[in-house]
Scaffold this active site. Structure first.
Site, PDB file in Angstrom:
ATOM      1  CB  CYS A  83      12.116  13.499  29.772  1.00  0.00           C
ATOM      2  SG  CYS A  83      13.497  14.153  30.540  1.00  0.00           S
ATOM      3  CE  LYS A 122       9.205  16.237  23.195  1.00  0.00           C
ATOM      4  NZ  LYS A 122       9.926  15.276  23.446  1.00  0.00           N
ATOM      5  CG  HIS A 154      13.127  13.163  20.417  1.00  0.00           C
ATOM      6  ND1 HIS A 154      13.712  14.225  21.330  1.00  0.00           N
ATOM      7  CD2 HIS A 154      14.293  12.602  20.004  1.00  0.00           C
ATOM      8  CE1 HIS A 154      14.667  14.349  21.168  1.00  0.00           C
ATOM      9  NE2 HIS A 154      15.189  13.561  20.104  1.00  0.00           N
ATOM     10  N   GLY A 196      16.206  17.293  16.697  1.00  0.00           N
ATOM     11  CA  GLY A 196      17.215  17.715  15.886  1.00  0.00           C
ATOM     12  C   GLY A 196      16.813  18.794  14.899  1.00  0.00           C
TER      13      GLY A 196
END
Length: 318
Positions: A83, A122, A154, A196
Site C-alpha cells: 500500500c 502482498k 501487485h 488492473g
C-alpha cells in the site's frame, strides 16, 4: 482497499461467490492490539473463507496481532507490503517496506511462529527508483526463507515520491511479465498476481502463468463479476446466484445490522455497482446514494431501489 472491504462489503461479496478468498481492509497491528477488537476484527461466519490483512513493521507487534486474528477465526494472515498511501508511509509500513526485505522477513518469521494458519505477503514489484528485477527477487527470497505460504504481487511499482496514491494507480505501467518471471524462478512457491485485472476472463488468462489472481477495485465497483468466479475459476457447475436472492439476503442482513444500532448506508454503500451495465442501474445507484443515507432509513429502501431496475435485469443471474 482501506475503508472499502469492511465486514459489510465482505458479506455482500460472499453472496456472489462461495469460493473466492475474501480479504479484510488493512488493519494496523497497533490497532488490533490496543483498539476495539470486535469492531476491527469481528465478522459474520458467512464470510468464510476470509483473510485478515495486517499493516506494521515491528515483528513482535505483528506476531501478537496475528495471534489475535487467528483467535478470531481468520483463515489466513496477510502482511501488506504494497500500500502506497500517505497514511501508511507515515507509519513506516506498507510499500516502503520493500526497501527493507530483511525486516519483512523477520516480521513473517515472527508471525509464522505465533500462528498455525497460513501467513502470506502482498507486495509491489518495487518502489521509487528500485530495479524491479532485483527488488522483487530480494523481497520474495526474504519472505519465503522466513516461511511465508504465499506472495501476492501487485504488478506495478509503487512511487512514493512525486506521485499521489491516485496517480500511482495508473503510473508507472503494469508489468505482469515481471510477476510471471518470478513464478518461473520460484516454481514451487505460491505466487499470486494483482493489479488492473478487470474481468474474470483476464483472471483466467493470468492463471496460465501464476497460482492465483487477486481482484480489488474491479470487484468493488462492478461486483457482479464475482458471480462468475465459482464456475470459471473453480469449475463448479452451480449456476450464478440470482439477483433477487442477493438483494433479499442483503436486506435481511441490513435489518439485523440496524437492529444492532447500525445504519442502512453502512451496508448499501458497497452495493451501488451491483447492476452496473444493466437497465435501471443509475436509478438504483441514486437511491442507495441518497435515500439510504437518510436518518431512519430501513431495508425497504433497498427493495425500493431494486424495483427501479429494468424488469429483465430483475430476473437475471448476478
Amino acid at each position: 482497499m482501506m475503508d472499502w472491504t469492511d465486514r459489510h462489503c465482505r458479506f455482500f461479496h460472499r453472496q456472489l461467490t462461495r469460493r473466492a478468498l475474501l480479504y479484510t481492509e488493512m488493519v494496523v497491528a497497533d490497532a488490533v492490539i490496543h483498539g476495539n477488537r470486535e469492531r476491527l476484527l469481528g465478522f459474520d461466519e458467512a464470510e468464510y473463507p476470509v483473510a485478515l490483512q495486517l499493516g506494521g513493521s515491528e515483528p513482535a507487534k505483528l506476531a501478537e496481532a496475528a495471534r489475535i486474528g487467528a483467535a478470531f477465526g481468520y483463515d489466513e494472515i496477510n502482511l501488506n507490503v504494497g500500500c502506497p498511501s500517505d497514511r501508511v508511509q507515515s507509519g513506516t509500513f506498507g510499500a516502503c517496506l520493500m526497501k527493507v526485505p530483511d525486516l519483512v522477513g523477520a516480521c513473517v518469521a515472527a508471525m509464522k511462529e505465533s500462528v498455525a494458519i497460513p501467513v502470506t505477503v502482498k507486495c509491489r514489484i518495487g518502489v521509487d527508483d528500485q530495479n524491479p528485477e532485483e527488488a522483487l527477487d530480494r523481497l520474495a527470497d526474504a519472505v519465503f526463507s522466513a516461511g511465508a505460504d504465499a506472495l501476492w504481487v501487485h504488478a506495478r511499482k509503487a512511487w512514493l515520491q512525486g506521485l499521489s496514491p491516485r496517480e500511482n494507480r495508473d503510473i508507472p505501467p503494469l508489468d505482469y511479465g515481471r510477476v510471471y518471471r518470478l513464478k518461473e524462478r520460484l516454481s514451487k512457491k505460491f505466487i499470486g498476481i494483482n493489479g488492473g485485472v478487470q474481468t474474470i476472463d483476464e483472471a483466467a488468462t493470468h492463471l496460465a502463468h501464476v497460482d492465483g489472481v487477486m481482484l480489488g477495485r474491479s470487484a468493488y465497483h462492478t461486483p457482479g463479476i464475482l458471480a462468475a468466479v465459482d464456475a470459471r475459476i473453480y469449475g463448479e457447475a452451480e449456476r450464478a446466484p440470482m439477483l433477487p436472492d442477493v438483494v433479499d439476503a442483503m436486506a435481511a442482513y441490513a435489518a439485523r445490522h440496524i437492529e444492532q444500532g447500525g445504519k442502512l448506508s453502512h451496508v448499501t454503500r458497497h452495493m451501488t455497482g451491483l447492476f452496473h451495465g444493466r437497465g435501471g442501474a443509475r436509478r438504483f445507484r441514486q437511491i442507495l446514494s441518497t435515500d439510504a443515507t437518510r436518518p431512519g432509513a430501513g431495508p425497504e429502501v433497498l427493495h425500493r431501489a431494486f424495483l427501479e431496475v429494468a424488469p429483465g435485469a430483475q430476473d437475471e443471474a448476478a
